[in-house]
Design an enzyme around this catalytic site. Structure first.
Site, PDB file in Angstrom:
ATOM      1  N   ASP A  75      46.916  20.812  38.173  1.00 16.73           N
ATOM      2  CA  ASP A  75      45.615  20.940  37.808  1.00 16.73           C
ATOM      3  C   ASP A  75      44.773  20.302  38.775  1.00 16.73           C
ATOM      4  OD1 ASP A  75      43.387  21.080  36.826  1.00 16.73           O
ATOM      5  OD2 ASP A  75      43.450  20.792  34.742  1.00 16.73           O
ATOM      6  N   TYR A  79      27.651  27.911  41.793  1.00 15.87           N
ATOM      7  CA  TYR A  79      28.890  28.550  42.295  1.00 15.87           C
ATOM      8  C   TYR A  79      28.487  29.144  43.768  1.00 15.87           C
ATOM      9  CZ  TYR A  79      32.041  32.296  43.708  1.00 15.87           C
ATOM     10  OH  TYR A  79      33.272  33.061  44.409  1.00 15.87           O
ATOM     11  N   LYS A  87      29.731  27.472  47.492  1.00 15.18           N
ATOM     12  CA  LYS A  87      30.192  28.613  48.531  1.00 15.18           C
ATOM     13  C   LYS A  87      29.634  28.242  49.785  1.00 15.18           C
ATOM     14  CE  LYS A  87      33.806  30.201  46.354  1.00 15.18           C
ATOM     15  NZ  LYS A  87      35.081  29.734  46.679  1.00 15.18           N
TER      16      LYS A  87
END
Ligand code: NAP
Length: 268
Positions: free
Chosen positions: A67, A157, A161
């Protein structure tokens, strides 16, 4: 595709190998004779991938079920692969959160930053040192076309990026003298399970869907030739457009387009 095995070495590590683009990277690399360290949480999917790759190609596969939200995950991965001559690091694992930033829990947003930003940064730090010692190597990051603009409803998000794009651009210059290549691929809408839990009707958006196999191929082809690569003419044009017009415009357009494509109740 050029000879990645000769250029980088016998082993590659791929994070997020259990599905989507990461699985496609693993398949293509194995097809090119490169042994794979496949990393993700889903053990069953990893075992299926390992069996398939070892049966189909003349390669070894080491599956690591881990994980990557865990704070010591990069260190652990470094330890678990210390006996392997890894020459290519594919920093691909990532998650999306969708919705108004204020509606998403702080914990979920922190998990996103951990997986999409902190983890690839830490893992790169470990492997760059190893690559410098062995005198060559390559790092491929999976960013997103969303990384080129502010994207309402995907704010954290898209920001995560954006980090990968400028991080890769800078690393590429720093690492040139050490014969270490860095590339960042920024896909548009790609047919993978990442969208399964995202309540957006992508058919309402003016974008074309791509297949993960093509995205992976374009990413690996770019290694050593390009620092940033955006797969597909339409995605490329959209990204270029963001550079030619005021920065606020594409963000406003994204807000309208994604706002219309969302299939969730809007909350205040
Ligand atoms: N699909 C698109 O339209 C698109 C567009 C632009 C960029 N991208 C980027 O492409 C990359 C790959 O995504 P995808 O589209 O291929 O989606 P995907 O099929 O959902 O793949 C995501 C991968 O990340 C792994 N992962 C997620 N959380 C993890 C965790 N805590 N620990 C370890 N592994 C974890 C998943 O494996 P487990 O669940 O087994 O752990 C899976 O292998 C991501 O960085 C994504 O942001 C995708």
């Amino acid at each position: 595709m050029k000879d990645l095995k000769t250029k980088y070495g016998p082993w590659a590590i791929v994070t997020g190998a259990s599905s989507g683009i990461g699985k496609a990277f693993s398949m293509l690399l194995a097809k090119n004779g490169i042994n794979i360290v496949a990393v993700a949480r889903n053990k069953d999917n990893l075992v299926k991938l390992q069996t398939h790759l070892e049966n189909e190609y003349d390669v070894k596969v080491k599956s690591i079920s881990l994980d990557l939200f865990e704070s010591n995950a990069a260190l652990r991965l470094g330890e678990l692969t210390s006996d392997l001559d890894i020459g290519l690091l594919v920093n691909n694992a990532g998650i999306q959160n969708h919705g108004l930033f204020s509606d998403i829990t702080e914990n979920d947003e922190l998990k996103l930053v951990t997986l999409n930003v902190s983890f690839p940064m830490q893992l790169s730090h470990i492997f760059i040192r190893r690559f410098k010692q062995r005198g060559k190597g390559g790092i491929l990051f999976t960013s997103s076309a969303f990384g080129y603009l502010g994207v309402p409803f995907f704010a954290n998000y898209a920001a995560s990026k954006a980090y990968l794009i400028t991080f890769a651009e800078a690393l590429n210059v720093e690492l040139k003298p050490y014969d270490i290549d860095v590339t960042v691929i920024s896909p548009g809408y790609t047919n993978t399970p990442i969208h399964d839990s995202v309540p957006v009707d992508y058919s309402k958006l003016p974008i074309l869907q791509q297949q993960p196999e093509l995205v992976a191929q374009i990413g690996l082809n770019a290694m050593g030739r390009k620092v940033t690569v955006v797969p597909g003419l339409m995605n490329k044009s959209l990204v270029w457009m963001t550079r030619l017009i005021p920065r606020s415009w594409p963000t406003k357009w994204a807000s309208i387009l994604i706002g219309n494509a969302r299939i969730v109740e809007r909350s205040s």
